[in-house]
Enzyme design. Structure first.
Site, PDB file in Angstrom:
ATOM      1  N   HIS A 140      -5.989  -0.669  -8.908  1.00 33.58           N
ATOM      2  CA  HIS A 140      -5.571   0.389  -7.997  1.00 33.58           C
ATOM      3  C   HIS A 140      -5.143  -0.158  -6.816  1.00 33.58           C
ATOM      4  O   HIS A 140      -4.222   0.113  -6.047  1.00 33.58           O
ATOM      5  CB  HIS A 140      -6.384   1.694  -7.863  1.00 33.58           C
ATOM      6  N   HIS A 145      -1.782  -0.493  -3.813  1.00 28.57           N
ATOM      7  CA  HIS A 145      -1.568  -0.316  -2.372  1.00 28.57           C
ATOM      8  C   HIS A 145      -1.099  -1.437  -1.640  1.00 28.57           C
ATOM      9  O   HIS A 145      -0.098  -1.451  -0.621  1.00 28.57           O
ATOM     10  CB  HIS A 145      -2.950  -0.232  -1.623  1.00 28.57           C
ATOM     11  N   GLU A 186      -1.224   7.837  -1.351  1.00 22.30           N
ATOM     12  CA  GLU A 186      -1.476   7.596  -2.549  1.00 22.30           C
ATOM     13  C   GLU A 186      -0.261   8.326  -3.538  1.00 22.30           C
ATOM     14  O   GLU A 186      -0.205   7.731  -4.935  1.00 22.30           O
ATOM     15  CB  GLU A 186      -2.834   8.365  -2.771  1.00 22.30           C
ATOM     16  N   SER A 205      -0.045   3.263  -9.851  1.00 20.12           N
ATOM     17  CA  SER A 205      -1.299   2.375 -10.418  1.00 20.12           C
ATOM     18  C   SER A 205      -1.656   2.865 -11.980  1.00 20.12           C
ATOM     19  O   SER A 205      -2.406   2.552 -12.561  1.00 20.12           O
ATOM     20  CB  SER A 205      -2.360   2.029  -9.800  1.00 20.12           C
TER      21      SER A 205
HETATM   22  N1  HBI Z   1     -12.692   3.689   1.076  1.00 22.63           N
HETATM   23  N2  HBI Z   1     -12.403   1.646  -0.027  1.00 22.63           N
HETATM   24  C1  HBI Z   1     -12.024   2.708   0.350  1.00 22.63           C
HETATM   25  N3  HBI Z   1     -10.632   3.331  -0.114  1.00 22.63           N
HETATM   26  C2  HBI Z   1     -10.139   4.285   0.345  1.00 22.63           C
HETATM   27  O1  HBI Z   1      -9.029   4.812   0.163  1.00 22.63           O
HETATM   28  C3  HBI Z   1     -10.850   5.538   1.223  1.00 22.63           C
HETATM   29  C4  HBI Z   1     -12.299   4.804   1.624  1.00 22.63           C
HETATM   30  N4  HBI Z   1     -13.122   5.526   2.153  1.00 22.63           N
HETATM   31  C5  HBI Z   1     -12.431   6.949   2.681  1.00 22.63           C
HETATM   32  C6  HBI Z   1     -11.314   7.117   2.536  1.00 22.63           C
HETATM   33  N5  HBI Z   1     -10.566   6.497   1.517  1.00 22.63           N
HETATM   34  C7  HBI Z   1     -10.664   8.634   2.708  1.00 22.63           C
HETATM   35  O2  HBI Z   1     -11.769   9.373   2.891  1.00 22.63           O
HETATM   36  C8  HBI Z   1      -9.929   8.698   4.145  1.00 22.63           C
HETATM   37  O3  HBI Z   1      -8.785   8.022   3.938  1.00 22.63           O
HETATM   38  C9  HBI Z   1     -10.002   9.986   4.502  1.00 22.63           C
HETATM   39 FE    FE Z   2      -6.096   4.389  -2.946  1.00 22.09          FE
END
Ligand code: HBI
Ligand code: FE
Length: 291
Positions: A140, A145, A186, A205
């Site tokens: 993913h 990304h 996303e 993904s």
């Molecule tokens: N941590 N590794 C990871 N990937 C994410 O997409 C991610 C995260 N922590 C917080 C989060 N996304 C969302 O809560 C924030 O974008 C608001």
């Molecule tokens: Fe993501």
């Protein structure tokens, strides 16, 4: 980079429930070594299966920048070495892909993005999770990304997103910023010469949602509007009922390159819109048939 939370706090965070990664050996910024030698032949084979399946789809369904960047990543044969990907990515847009155990606390996640570091889970899903898993895995994060980070405008937008994190936290508005990420990082769609295409990591993904988001008649497709997105709830465990469509990435960067505080103050007291809502003022490109 100091962090306000240690692993114990994360375990209590809403996203921390049943986290599967190993958070016991992390650097202070929550990154870890990518255990390249630990990947099994079966895990590399699963990566190839996922890659082959999605890379066939994205030719027809993804924005061109996505599959052009994917080709440049040259990572079809095995779970990629993040250092190799980062070397290419740094040349393109000065971003790095850094290995992490999985979901990170918001403040830690924002800080990485603000410094042009994309935190990617290093582990891969189980075969039985091929079509759906709760937390982001290496497929993913790296397949979904990283290709967009090769686009200079999107790369700058994502840093802007990270830079906005502390203000969202200070305004108790992380859920509003999360909606912007959810819908426009996303599950985003974008206009191209060949019609509306997908660029969001969550859809590209996903074998099913790549096609659903572009072809299906059920979901709404509505032209991007920042306030509208910040006020619209989303589904986390099913295909979206609404996808927002960009004219181009400049629109996303320009519209988000402002002070969000007045927006947070205006939107926070208001009732959010349901995921399948169509409201007056929407520029509806396709009205979903689910409603
Ligand atoms: N941590 N590794 C990871 N990937 C994410 O997409 C991610 C995260 N922590 C917080 C989060 N996304 C969302 O809560 C924030 O974008 C608001
Ligand atoms: Fe993501």
């Amino acid at each position: 980079m100091p962090t306000s939370q240690g692993p114990e706090q994360l375990r209590n965070a809403p996203t921390a429930h049943g986290l599967r990664g190993d958070y016991s050996h992390m650097r202070v910024d929550w990154t870890v070594e990518q255990p390249l030698s630990a990947y099994t032949a079966d895990e590399h084979a699963l990566w190839r299966t996922l890659y082959e399946r999605q890379s066939r789809l994205v030719r027809d369904y993804a924005a061109p920048v996505f599959f052009a960047s994917l080709d440049a990543m040259a990572c079809a044969d095995s779970i990629p070495d993040f250092e190799t990907i980062s070397t290419r990515l740094r040349k393109a847009t000065n971003w790095d892909v850094v290995p992490v155990p999985g979901l990170l606390p918001d403040d830690v996640f924002f800080a990485h993005l603000a410094n042009r570091r994309f935190p990617a889970s290093w582990w891969i899903r189980k075969p039985e999770e091929i079509d759906y898993l709760v937390e982001p895995d290496v497929f993913h994060d790296v397949f979904g990304h990283v290709p967009l980070l090769f686009d200079p405008v999107f790369a700058d937008y994502l840093q802007l997103y990270g830079l906005g994190g502390p203000k969202a936290i200070a305004h108790d508005a992380v859920p509003l910023l999360a909606r912007l990420y959810w819908y426009m990082v996303e599950f985003g769609l974008i206009r191209t010469e060949d019609g509306i295409k997908a660029y969001g990591a969550g859809m590209l993904s996903s074998f099913g949602e790549t096609r659903f988001s572009v072809d299906a008649t059920e979901p709404n497709r509505i032209r991007f509007n920042l306030e509208r997105v910040m006020r619209t709830r989303y589904w986390i465990d099913r295909y979206q009922s609404t996808y927002f469509v960009l004219d181009d990435f400049e629109q996303l960067f320009t519209d988000c390159n402002i002070d969000f505080a007045p927006l947070y103050d205006a939107i926070l007291p208001l009732e959010p819109y349901a995921p399948d809502a169509v409201i007056s003022g929407d520029v509806v490109l396709h009205r979903g048939e689910s409603g």
